[in-house]
Motif scaffolding. Structure first.
Motif, PDB file in Angstrom:
ATOM      1  N   ARG A 265      -6.925   8.179  -0.595  1.00  0.00           N
ATOM      2  CA  ARG A 265      -6.564   6.813  -0.216  1.00  0.00           C
ATOM      3  C   ARG A 265      -6.187   5.996  -1.454  1.00  0.00           C
ATOM      4  O   ARG A 265      -6.822   6.114  -2.498  1.00  0.00           O
ATOM      5  CB  ARG A 265      -7.715   6.158   0.546  1.00  0.00           C
ATOM      6  CG  ARG A 265      -9.039   6.239  -0.165  1.00  0.00           C
ATOM      7  CD  ARG A 265     -10.173   5.889   0.774  1.00  0.00           C
ATOM      8  NE  ARG A 265     -11.459   6.097   0.112  1.00  0.00           N
ATOM      9  CZ  ARG A 265     -12.626   6.011   0.747  1.00  0.00           C
ATOM     10  NH1 ARG A 265     -12.659   5.737   2.042  1.00  0.00           N
ATOM     11  NH2 ARG A 265     -13.745   6.206   0.109  1.00  0.00           N
TER      12      ARG A 265
ATOM     13  N   GLN B 253      -3.835   4.624   5.298  1.00  0.00           N
ATOM     14  CA  GLN B 253      -5.183   4.969   4.835  1.00  0.00           C
ATOM     15  C   GLN B 253      -5.587   6.374   5.246  1.00  0.00           C
ATOM     16  O   GLN B 253      -6.145   7.110   4.450  1.00  0.00           O
ATOM     17  CB  GLN B 253      -6.183   3.940   5.392  1.00  0.00           C
ATOM     18  CG  GLN B 253      -7.617   4.133   4.961  1.00  0.00           C
ATOM     19  CD  GLN B 253      -7.904   3.574   3.573  1.00  0.00           C
ATOM     20  OE1 GLN B 253      -6.983   3.227   2.844  1.00  0.00           O
ATOM     21  NE2 GLN B 253      -9.166   3.482   3.219  1.00  0.00           N
TER      22      GLN B 253
ATOM     23  N   GLY C 182      -4.722   2.008  -2.660  1.00  0.00           N
ATOM     24  CA  GLY C 182      -4.487   0.643  -2.218  1.00  0.00           C
ATOM     25  C   GLY C 182      -3.323  -0.021  -2.921  1.00  0.00           C
ATOM     26  O   GLY C 182      -2.685  -0.922  -2.384  1.00  0.00           O
TER      27      GLY C 182
ATOM     28  N   LYS D 265       0.857  -1.191   0.000  1.00  0.00           N
ATOM     29  CA  LYS D 265       0.000   0.000   0.000  1.00  0.00           C
ATOM     30  C   LYS D 265       0.890   1.236   0.000  1.00  0.00           C
ATOM     31  O   LYS D 265       1.829   1.333   0.799  1.00  0.00           O
ATOM     32  CB  LYS D 265      -0.878  -0.035   1.257  1.00  0.00           C
ATOM     33  CG  LYS D 265      -1.949   1.046   1.329  1.00  0.00           C
ATOM     34  CD  LYS D 265      -2.813   0.800   2.556  1.00  0.00           C
ATOM     35  CE  LYS D 265      -3.806   1.950   2.759  1.00  0.00           C
ATOM     36  NZ  LYS D 265      -4.827   1.992   1.698  1.00  0.00           N
TER      37      LYS D 265
END
Length: 209
Positions: free
Chosen positions: A73, A66, A75, A62
């Motif tokens: 954000r 977050q 991922g 990542k």
């Protein structure tokens, strides 16, 4: 329909009857269009391929946590919005082949030949023989027969007797040489004049008549 037969010097040597079943068939534009689209689609290789998100390298970690960074954000760096990320709805190898029954394909050819005949774009030649096996000689012969137009030159077969004609016309940019039983809608509609030796006319009559 009766048309003149000329020799390789463009001089009339007789007349011949074009089979009405082939050269005076009903002209069906939609059928010719369908046959043309099919031929062009079947030429496509369909080998295009680009990588999707699951196929590009990297992206295992990542990028940042977050919350708390003030940034959006994320991922994975494999996502499409990242440089080097995978594409969305990317093209994959596929077949573009279209089916068309043989009867319909041949009906389309008859329609196209009928169009050519009605516009006096079918030229019959008694035989294909060159005095010299040279591109210049072939060019002069075709100029005498069909002018400087885009020419589709049909030969009856791939026999050695037509090898000289194939060699002499290979470098002519305005000539497409084709065996009569390989006649197709694209080359037919893409030419201005269709030069047909009497022997090639017999081949066409054999499978379209």
């Amino acid at each position: 329909m009766e048309v003149d037969v000329v020799n390789m010097k463009g001089k009339k040597v007789g007349t011949a009857e074009l089979p009405p079943a082939i050269f005076e068939a009903p002209i069906k534009v939609d059928l010719m269009h369908q046959a043309y689209v099919r031929q062009m689609a079947n030429k496509r290789l369909g080998t295009h391929a680009t990588k999707g998100r699951s196929e590009v390298a990297g992206g295992g970690k990542k990028p940042w946590r977050q919350k708390g960074t003030g940034r959006a954000r994320q991922g994975s760096t494999n996502a499409a919005q990242w440089v080097g990320g995978g594409g969305i709805f990317t093209p994959k190898p596929r077949s573009y082949e279209k089916a068309m029954p043989k009867k319909m394909r041949r009906a389309a050819l008859r329609s196209a030949l009928s169009v050519k005949a009605s516009e006096s774009e079918i030229i019959l030649v008694d035989e294909l023989k060159l005095e010299e096996i040279k591109t210049k000689t072939m060019a002069e012969a075709l100029r005498a027969i069909a002018g400087d137009e885009m020419v589709l030159l049909l030969i009856p077969s791939n026999d050695p007797e037509y090898l000289d004609v194939k060699r002499a016309s290979a470098n002519l940019t305005n000539v497409k040489l084709l065996m009569a039983n390989y006649l197709n809608i694209r080359d037919l509609l893409g030419s201005k004049q269709v030069v047909v030796p009497l022997a090639a006319l017999d081949v066409i009559t054999g499978y379209l008549g």
